[in-house]
Design an enzyme around this catalytic site. Structure first.
Site, PDB file in Angstrom:
ATOM      1  N   LYS A  54      14.369 -34.000 -57.084  1.00  0.00           N
ATOM      2  CA  LYS A  54      13.333 -33.593 -56.133  1.00  0.00           C
ATOM      3  C   LYS A  54      12.264 -32.780 -56.844  1.00  0.00           C
ATOM      4  CE  LYS A  54      13.054 -31.085 -51.670  1.00  0.00           C
ATOM      5  NZ  LYS A  54      13.845 -30.368 -50.645  1.00  0.00           N
ATOM      6  N   SER A 129      13.536 -32.034 -45.931  1.00  0.00           N
ATOM      7  CA  SER A 129      12.390 -32.206 -46.789  1.00  0.00           C
ATOM      8  C   SER A 129      12.652 -33.095 -48.009  1.00  0.00           C
ATOM      9  CB  SER A 129      11.920 -30.833 -47.264  1.00  0.00           C
ATOM     10  OG  SER A 129      12.914 -30.212 -48.043  1.00  0.00           O
ATOM     11  N   SER A 153      17.820 -29.852 -45.498  1.00  0.00           N
ATOM     12  CA  SER A 153      16.989 -30.838 -46.209  1.00  0.00           C
ATOM     13  C   SER A 153      17.722 -31.841 -47.074  1.00  0.00           C
ATOM     14  CB  SER A 153      15.947 -30.126 -47.058  1.00  0.00           C
ATOM     15  OG  SER A 153      14.917 -29.686 -46.225  1.00  0.00           O
TER      16      SER A 153
END
Ligand code: GLN
Length: 456
Positions: A54, A129, A153
């Site tokens: 990420k 997210s 997330s």
């Protein structure tokens, strides 16, 4: 394998999962590993494992932006401890993955680089997210990926995409090199298609770290061994009968609990009266921490700097920050600054901390009586793109089942359960007490075998 994934990534560019692909580097690394294997030289435990990370996790010499304009063009000066440990075991990092700006969001629509599409239905969000990390595994663009989980997330996008998502105990994985959102909640998490892969990555990256004083010194046990027993499981009535939960999903959970009982596990109802307070407490505390953490992005030290000249210092800060941050991040900085301000501190911040304490105590009481708590991961399947974009409250409320584990710092996992009649997958969330990931993974494996769900 690297060539296969590069091909897959090329075919699915419209999903917008990757912000950058480290094509040449990944191929060179794979080639070097092949040579070592051919020469009979030893290689690490993750040799040949292709991983995506990420865009909030630092990897030395590579861009990292937290999907924000304010960090446009910024290059990591060091690698996160998690990344160092993956590399030390010869994993191949194939690229960095799109996400909501500063990990704030539930749909990946808050990225400065555009939304990520759910590979199963391109009109729906992948969750957030860590949307790019979830889709990268869902669409077979890498074997496993790293995300971060401050309020869900990792688990929520795993649920929306039909894969496995683990958030370990707070402090199990070092946060060194993870861009901070809310430091007392943030934890690196792992996406995979099965429990064995997730366990293997956790084994590699968990453990104490001299660079992060909140990384626990608790010994790292064997996460790859499975414990088989009849589990004592609690489900939270307040979660199962919450009016926000999709009716069809509720029935799905009820029949799943019966299946667990038929398999020899004890499934008992437990009370948890604070469920309606967890989302407000979470958003007060995390925005407060974020308003402090994000004050470092001032246009001076790094990242975006306003091109306007001859500004007073205060105006320079304001301009740089106004230009660099997106709408949701600004909303949270404002909210966090407000709840910390002198006149409102006790009414909001202190109150939310008191709620957090009650939640911690109640959860540990339940977890001292049961091996695990089992509940939905999200109250609905993946939203349509734009469905909640203009209604932040509705968006925040959908975090009701995931923020609990972050408030209490306990480990939690989402595993795929079944498909909804709308065609989308949904999962079930399992929560255990702090540092009991070995049990958590065993129960998750048990559930996956029972359900025979092949990840999407
Ligand atoms: N959806 C939650 C939020 O917007 C969770 C974010 C996260 O875990 N990083 O804050």
């Amino acid at each position: 394998m690297v060539r296969y994934y590069l091909y897959q990534i090329e075919q699915t560019k419209h999903l917008n999962a990757f912000l950058e692909v480290f094509e040449e580097e990944a191929l060179a690394k794979a080639h070097a590993l092949d040579t070592r294997i051919k020469n009979g030289e030893p290689v690490g435990a993750l040799a040949g494992v292709v991983i995506g990370i990420k865009d909030v996790i630092c990897y030395k010499g590579h861009k990292v932006s937290a999907a924000s304009r304010i960090l446009e063009g910024f290059t990591s000066m060091y690698s996160a401890t998690a990344v160092e440990r993956l590399l030390a075991e010869d994993a191949v990092i194939i690229g960095n993955l799109n996400c909501d700006e500063f990990a704030m969001g539930s749909t990946n629509e808050n990225s400065a680089y555009g939304p990520v599409l759910n590979a199963l239905d391109n009109s729906r969000v992948p969750g957030g997210s860590s949307g790019g990390s979830a889709v990268a595994v869902q669409a077979d663009l890498c074997m496993v990926s790293l995300g971060s989980d401050t309020g869900g997330s990792v688990r929520q996008p795993a649920d929306f995409c039909g894969i496995v998502g683990l958030k370990p105990t707070y402090g199990r994985i070092s946060r060194y090199g993870l861009i901070a959102y809310a430091s007392s909640f943030d934890q690196i998490g792992i996406f995979g298609r099965n429990i064995a892969d997730v366990a293997m990555v956790l084994q590699t990256i968990a453990g104490p770290d001299g660079y992060d004083s909140t990384a626990s010194r608790e010994e790292v046990p064997d996460y790859q061994e499975r414990h088989n027993k009849s589990w004592k499981i609690a489900y939270l009535k307040d979660a199962l009968f919450h009016p926000g939960l999709d009716e069809e999903m509720k029935e799905g959970y009820v029949s799943f609990f019966k299946q667990l009982e038929a398999a020899g596990d004890a499934v008992t109802a437990a009370d948890f009266a604070y469920l309606d307070y967890v989302v407000p407490a979470y958003y007060v505390l995390t925005t407060a921490e974020a308003s402090s953490n994000l004050s470092r992005f001032d246009g001076v030290k790094y990242g975006h700097r306003t091109p306007l000249k001859n500004l007073e210092l205060a105006d320079f800060y304001k301009k740089s920050r106004s230009e660099g941050f997106g709408k949701e991040v600004k909303r949270r900085i404002l909210l966090g600054t407000f709840v910390l301000s002198a006149g409102y501190y006790d009414a909001y911040f202190t109150k939310a901390q008191q709620v957090r304490r009650l939640v911690v105590d109640k959860l540990s009481e339940i977890l001292s009586q049961y091996d695990a708590i089992i509940m939905p991961t999200v109250p609905s399947t993946a939203f349509k793109i734009g469905e909640k974009a203009d209604d932040p409250i509705a968006m925040y409320l959908a975090d009701i089942y995931t923020v609990l584990a972050n408030l209490a710092g306990v480990p939690a996992i989402s595993v795929p359960l079944q498909r909804h009649s709308n065609g989308m997958p949904y999962g079930v969330q399992i929560i255990t007490k702090q540092f009991s990931e070995a049990n958590l993974l065993s129960i998750a494996d048990h559930v996956m075998q029972l359900r025979k769900v092949t990840p999407v």
